[in-house]
Scaffold this active site. Structure first.
Site, PDB file in Angstrom:
ATOM      1  N   ASP A  31       1.011  -1.271  -0.022  1.00 32.90           N
ATOM      2  CA  ASP A  31      -0.059   0.012   0.115  1.00 32.90           C
ATOM      3  C   ASP A  31       0.769   1.331   0.104  1.00 32.90           C
ATOM      4  O   ASP A  31       1.803   1.389   0.798  1.00 32.90           O
ATOM      5  CB  ASP A  31      -1.019  -0.126   1.255  1.00 32.90           C
ATOM      6  CG  ASP A  31      -2.137   1.040   1.082  1.00 32.90           C
ATOM      7  OD1 ASP A  31      -3.198   0.541   0.914  1.00 32.90           O
ATOM      8  OD2 ASP A  31      -1.754   2.132   1.010  1.00 32.90           O
ATOM      9  N   VAL A  97     -10.944   2.823  -3.550  1.00 35.67           N
ATOM     10  CA  VAL A  97     -10.457   2.344  -5.119  1.00 35.67           C
ATOM     11  C   VAL A  97     -11.478   1.174  -5.230  1.00 35.67           C
ATOM     12  O   VAL A  97     -11.594   0.164  -4.527  1.00 35.67           O
ATOM     13  CB  VAL A  97      -9.274   1.695  -4.983  1.00 35.67           C
ATOM     14  CG1 VAL A  97      -8.732   1.129  -6.434  1.00 35.67           C
ATOM     15  CG2 VAL A  97      -8.197   2.846  -4.723  1.00 35.67           C
ATOM     16  N   HIS A 101     -10.226  -5.703  -3.335  1.00 35.57           N
ATOM     17  CA  HIS A 101      -9.011  -5.875  -2.659  1.00 35.57           C
ATOM     18  C   HIS A 101      -9.110  -6.312  -1.231  1.00 35.57           C
ATOM     19  O   HIS A 101     -10.047  -5.881  -0.587  1.00 35.57           O
ATOM     20  CB  HIS A 101      -7.985  -4.504  -2.957  1.00 35.57           C
ATOM     21  CG  HIS A 101      -8.665  -3.239  -2.576  1.00 35.57           C
ATOM     22  ND1 HIS A 101      -9.655  -2.580  -3.151  1.00 35.57           N
ATOM     23  CD2 HIS A 101      -8.498  -2.457  -1.306  1.00 35.57           C
ATOM     24  CE1 HIS A 101      -9.885  -1.470  -2.509  1.00 35.57           C
ATOM     25  NE2 HIS A 101      -9.331  -1.522  -1.422  1.00 35.57           N
TER      26      HIS A 101
HETATM   27  P1  5GP Z   1      -9.758   1.168   0.215  1.00 31.53           P
HETATM   28  O1  5GP Z   1      -9.973   2.550   1.127  1.00 31.53           O
HETATM   29  O2  5GP Z   1     -10.490   1.336  -1.170  1.00 31.53           O
HETATM   30  O3  5GP Z   1     -10.154   0.056   1.190  1.00 31.53           O
HETATM   31  O4  5GP Z   1      -8.170   1.033   0.097  1.00 31.53           O
HETATM   32  C1  5GP Z   1      -7.808   1.486  -0.891  1.00 31.53           C
HETATM   33  C2  5GP Z   1      -6.185   1.573  -0.542  1.00 31.53           C
HETATM   34  O5  5GP Z   1      -5.323   1.864  -1.955  1.00 31.53           O
HETATM   35  C3  5GP Z   1      -5.655   2.771   0.427  1.00 31.53           C
HETATM   36  O6  5GP Z   1      -5.172   2.219   1.749  1.00 31.53           O
HETATM   37  C4  5GP Z   1      -4.818   3.274  -0.354  1.00 31.53           C
HETATM   38  O7  5GP Z   1      -3.583   3.982   0.034  1.00 31.53           O
HETATM   39  C5  5GP Z   1      -4.147   2.586  -1.597  1.00 31.53           C
HETATM   40  N1  5GP Z   1      -3.862   3.061  -2.562  1.00 31.53           N
HETATM   41  C6  5GP Z   1      -4.444   4.029  -3.495  1.00 31.53           C
HETATM   42  N2  5GP Z   1      -3.774   4.161  -4.640  1.00 31.53           N
HETATM   43  C7  5GP Z   1      -2.804   3.637  -4.556  1.00 31.53           C
HETATM   44  C8  5GP Z   1      -1.563   3.493  -5.638  1.00 31.53           C
HETATM   45  O8  5GP Z   1      -1.631   4.133  -6.574  1.00 31.53           O
HETATM   46  N3  5GP Z   1      -0.668   2.467  -5.429  1.00 31.53           N
HETATM   47  C9  5GP Z   1      -0.602   1.984  -4.076  1.00 31.53           C
HETATM   48  N4  5GP Z   1       0.408   1.051  -3.993  1.00 31.53           N
HETATM   49  N5  5GP Z   1      -1.738   1.976  -3.004  1.00 31.53           N
HETATM   50  C10 5GP Z   1      -2.709   2.876  -3.487  1.00 31.53           C
END
Ligand code: 5GP
Ligand code: ZN
Length: 115
Positions: A31, A97, A101
């Site tokens: 992340d 996102v 995941h």
């Molecule tokens: P969500 O909030 O959808 O459960 O988690 C999305 C995660 O994706 C977040 O923890 C955020 O830091 C991570 N994230 C968002 N964009 C990117 C990216 O471009 N690269 C990486 N490695 N992580 C990302």
């Protein structure tokens, strides 16, 4: 491949990420904003928006994500201490996102309560 999906771009290596594991079904990468010493995201290679959009045929890959999480936890040395697997789903779930995941988070004692 879904248009403008950052995780699809990471899977296809069109966008850069620190990939720690990849096979024909899933990709795992660190992340970008880690919340603990280990914070890895495990995604299906094929775009699925969220758990809310899962179909029956997706059950196998989602199960595989959990097997990969277990192996990565062993590799990271956090198996014995334990870890947390999180899948945020939809806006109220905190999903930002929209490519399904699982967060593998560990290396420290997790805080409670959730929610
Ligand atoms: P969500 O909030 O959808 O459960 O988690 C999305 C995660 O994706 C977040 O923890 C955020 O830091 C991570 N994230 C968002 N964009 C990117 C990216 O471009 N690269 C990486 N490695 N992580 C990302
Ligand atoms: Zn995607």
């Amino acid at each position: 491949m879904s248009n403008n999906c950052i995780f699809c771009k990471i899977v296809s290596e069109e966008a850069k990420a620190n990939i720690v594991y990849q096979d024909e079904q899933v990709t795992a990468f660190r992340d970008i904003h880690p919340v603990a010493p280990t914070h890895i995201l495990i995604v299906p290679n094929r775009h699925i928006d969220s758990v809310g959009n899962m179909e029956l045929k997706d059950e196998q890959v989602v199960g595989h994500i959990f097997s990969v999480a277990r192996k990565l936890a062993e590799q990271e040395g956090i198996s014995a201490g334990g870890y947390r697997l999180i899948t945020n789903t939809g806006p109220h779930g905190g999903q930002t996102v929209f490519h399904l995941h699982v967060h593998l988070i560990g290396g420290q004692r997790m805080r409670f309560p959730m929610g």
